[in-house]
Write an enzyme that holds these catalytic residues in place. Sequence first.
Site, PDB file in Angstrom:
ATOM      1  CD  GLU A 196      -0.630 -10.428   5.986  1.00  0.00           C
ATOM      2  OE1 GLU A 196      -0.422  -9.672   5.020  1.00  0.00           O
ATOM      3  OE2 GLU A 196      -0.576 -10.036   7.168  1.00  0.00           O
ATOM      4  CG  HIS A 212       4.314  -9.748   7.866  1.00  0.00           C
ATOM      5  ND1 HIS A 212       4.658  -8.806   8.801  1.00  0.00           N
ATOM      6  CD2 HIS A 212       2.978  -9.941   8.051  1.00  0.00           C
ATOM      7  CE1 HIS A 212       3.602  -8.480   9.521  1.00  0.00           C
ATOM      8  NE2 HIS A 212       2.564  -9.150   9.064  1.00  0.00           N
ATOM      9  CG  HIS A 238      -2.740  -6.685   3.311  1.00  0.00           C
ATOM     10  ND1 HIS A 238      -2.655  -5.312   3.402  1.00  0.00           N
ATOM     11  CD2 HIS A 238      -2.424  -7.162   4.547  1.00  0.00           C
ATOM     12  CE1 HIS A 238      -2.274  -4.967   4.633  1.00  0.00           C
ATOM     13  NE2 HIS A 238      -2.142  -6.070   5.347  1.00  0.00           N
TER      14      HIS A 238
END
Length: 295
Positions: free
Chosen positions: A118, A65, A122
């Site tokens: 993502e 993920h 992040h």
Amino acid sequence: MLPLPVLSVLLLAYQSSASSVLQHDNHFDIMIFTQHWPYTTCIDWENRSRQNSCSRILQTAWSVHGLWPTQFGKIAPNFCNTTWKFDYDSVKEIRPELDIYWPDYEMRGHPNSLWTHEWEKHGTCAAQLPALSSEEKYFQTGIELSKQIRLTEWLKEKNIVPGPAKYTKSEVYNAVLEKTKFRPHIDCEYIDGVQFIKEIKVCFSKNLTLVHCDNIVSTSSYGESTLTNSRGSCSEDKPFLYPAKMNPAYLSLLTSQHATIAFIVFGCGLLTMISLMVAVMVKTNRNVRLGYESL
């Protein structure tokens, strides 16, 4: 009217204060490596809205993920460099492995939506570390960690396999702990009161060595952030499903339960109509939440 020197001092103080408020704290303490179970992810996604759909799940395996730089006790930092947008060309050489270890199942109307999210949320924070300082390094690291943290294999060794059987959080937790020697984090998704295993988090230090997943924050189904222990959000005493397909038996079970209630309350003559109405309500009257956009 205040003298000009005094006004200048006040203006400088205001500017300094405003700057400190706007300045983001992008430091992090730990890296959370999160793998999710694709069938739970897609069951949850498709049941949030009839417009949602998933791409075909090509392999029954835990997949990445995300790799999330995290401050203890907070869901932060995020979006550390808003000008550094995801560039597919930077990862196209590793696309075959991304499709295996970090596939994007939730169809959101534009390509590469998971990887885009993502990286921008992040990856731009993880890029503070030399080992993760580019898109290719960030995603390649996620791939390599997936090869190291072999959840599908580890659970199978303990006879924890997808299917109709239910398992406890302790069974999964101990299976991962035995392999890593560090405390993981086991998260579930609740859909109409039924608990499904969804994510397993394993944590790393900034030099990418395993550490305990302690003092990390979990996001609830309603978007609320709560400090959790290292064991995660799955119920300690209620077994969960580990689905092996997109239409598990629980859906027909829920429908039959609603039909029974309708029969008792309204009688046999209205059973069919009430059952159909409840089935529609089960599908549509859910709290619509943002999937990985909240993570």
